[in-house]
Design an enzyme around this catalytic site. Structure first.
Site, PDB file in Angstrom:
ATOM      1  N   CYS A   1       0.901  -1.233   0.099  1.00 36.70           N
ATOM      2  CA  CYS A   1      -0.062  -0.211   0.008  1.00 36.70           C
ATOM      3  C   CYS A   1       0.855   1.210   0.131  1.00 36.70           C
ATOM      4  CB  CYS A   1      -0.808  -0.040   1.241  1.00 36.70           C
ATOM      5  SG  CYS A   1      -1.889   1.660   1.309  1.00 36.70           S
TER       6      CYS A   1
ATOM      7  N   ASN B   1      -6.456  -5.905  -8.050  1.00 30.52           N
ATOM      8  CA  ASN B   1      -6.668  -4.504  -8.237  1.00 30.52           C
ATOM      9  C   ASN B   1      -7.023  -4.022  -9.683  1.00 30.52           C
ATOM     10  OD1 ASN B   1      -6.036  -3.492  -5.328  1.00 30.52           O
ATOM     11  ND2 ASN B   1      -4.077  -4.786  -5.928  1.00 30.52           N
TER      12      ASN B   1
ATOM     13  N   CYS C   1      -5.044   4.763  -5.033  1.00 26.58           N
ATOM     14  CA  CYS C   1      -4.587   3.629  -4.718  1.00 26.58           C
ATOM     15  C   CYS C   1      -3.042   3.851  -5.158  1.00 26.58           C
ATOM     16  CB  CYS C   1      -4.923   2.442  -5.398  1.00 26.58           C
ATOM     17  SG  CYS C   1      -4.318   0.959  -5.228  1.00 26.58           S
TER      18      CYS C   1
ATOM     19  N   SER D   1      -0.262   1.830  -5.115  1.00 20.95           N
ATOM     20  CA  SER D   1       0.482   0.731  -5.900  1.00 20.95           C
ATOM     21  C   SER D   1      -0.281   0.482  -7.559  1.00 20.95           C
ATOM     22  CB  SER D   1       0.504  -0.611  -5.146  1.00 20.95           C
ATOM     23  OG  SER D   1      -0.967  -0.922  -4.967  1.00 20.95           O
TER      24      SER D   1
END
Length: 301
Positions: free
Chosen positions: A76, A197, A224, A226
């Site tokens: 994260c 994701n 987000c 990443s």
């Protein structure tokens, strides 16, 4: 051992983060506690970043990461920046080395308050992302959603930044797609044995991209980190951009920007952006019961 630990409610470009201080303890934040905390509007989060005592010499802490559904996360980026800001304020240090299940993360807080995190090298091998089917070229795989002759989304680039990502390239506003509908279908698609994701990405120039992400284990998220990294390296890999880009996160407040550099000399991905402290309190890592610090108003759950 105290029943409660200190925590801070923070965000990275709107990505909702709880930074929990578990140092000096042998227990963990339980999945049940995570689910209970996420059920409360005031403590709703995308990820918990639980700071534990270091396991390896030369590191400052072990970071345990939980999603809002109680599942474990490997990485994260936005949460890591929040941890850096919290520890920098506490210790006065500017440079940190953390260990997670995905490996070692190095980070630095700059004079202007922004924070850079070395997210490591991206992974493109199909079996290490991982995918359920073999693809020699993961810059474009066969996957679509919608009618066969007119798919809504198709041919994503896939990569791992310690966690699996699928990036669907679109030619219009990423906010115009019903990601809340497609996200869970794609996250749980059989192609992704560990789920994934899901990011929609619109390249707006050779040095800029706009994104929106459905986050594995968290759902629609304001940001987000990443995913921004996976999108940037996939864009460079497919010739859509250069190796340094500004990623505008369309769903974040004020459409915040992350600077992502995919370094040529070592292949590492450097993410730079802000973090914001909101308020602090105490919580029970077993049950999720919490209270806000008295100086910030009496509230407890």
């Amino acid at each position: 051992m105290s029943a409660t630990v200190e925590f801070a409610k923070m965000n990275g470009l709107g990505n909702k983060i709880l930074v929990v201080d578990m140092r000096g303890r042998a227990d963990r934040v339980t999945p049940a506690a995570a689910i209970a905390l996420n059920a409360e509007p005031d403590t709703q989060f995308d990820q918990i970043m639980a700071i534990h005592d270091p396991k390896a010499s030369g590191t400052d802490a072990w970071i345990d990461i939980l999603n809002s559904d109680g599942s474990k996360a490997q990485a994260c980026g936005n949460g890591t920046r929040c941890v850096v800001q919290a520890l920098a304020a506490e210790t006065g240090k500017k440079v940190f080395t953390f260990q997670t299940v995905a490996g070692i993360l190095n980070a630095v807080e700059h004079e202007d308050g922004t924070i850079s995190v070395d997210m490591g090298k991206p992974v493109f091998d199909w079996d290490k992302i991982p995918l359920a089917e073999e693809f020699h070229d993961t810059s474009r795989i066969e996957l679509q959603i919608g009618p066969i002759d007119n798919p809504v989304l198709h041919s994503p680039s896939v990569a791992s930044m310690g966690n699996p990502h699928a990036i669907f390239w679109v030619d219009r506003d990423v906010m115009s797609f019903d990601l809340g509908r497609f996200g869970p279908l794609l996250e749980n698609h059989p192609m992704f044995p560990e789920r994934a994701n899901i990011t929609l990405a619109q390249v707006t120039s050779p040095s800029s991209i706009t994104t929106r992400t459905w986050e594995r284990g968290a759902g629609l998220t304001l940001a987000c980190g990443s995913a921004a990294c996976a999108t940037a390296v996939s864009a460079a890999r497919t010739g859509r951009t250069g190796r340094e880009v500004a990623v505008t996160v369309a769903s974040s407040p004020n459409q915040g920007v992350l600077t992502i550099e995919w370094r040529e000399h070592d292949g590492h991905v450097i993410m730079t952006g802000p973090a914001e402290w909101e308020w602090s309190g105490a919580l029970d890592p077993s049950t999720g019961a919490w209270s806000r610090d008295a100086t910030q108003g009496a509230q407890a759950r």
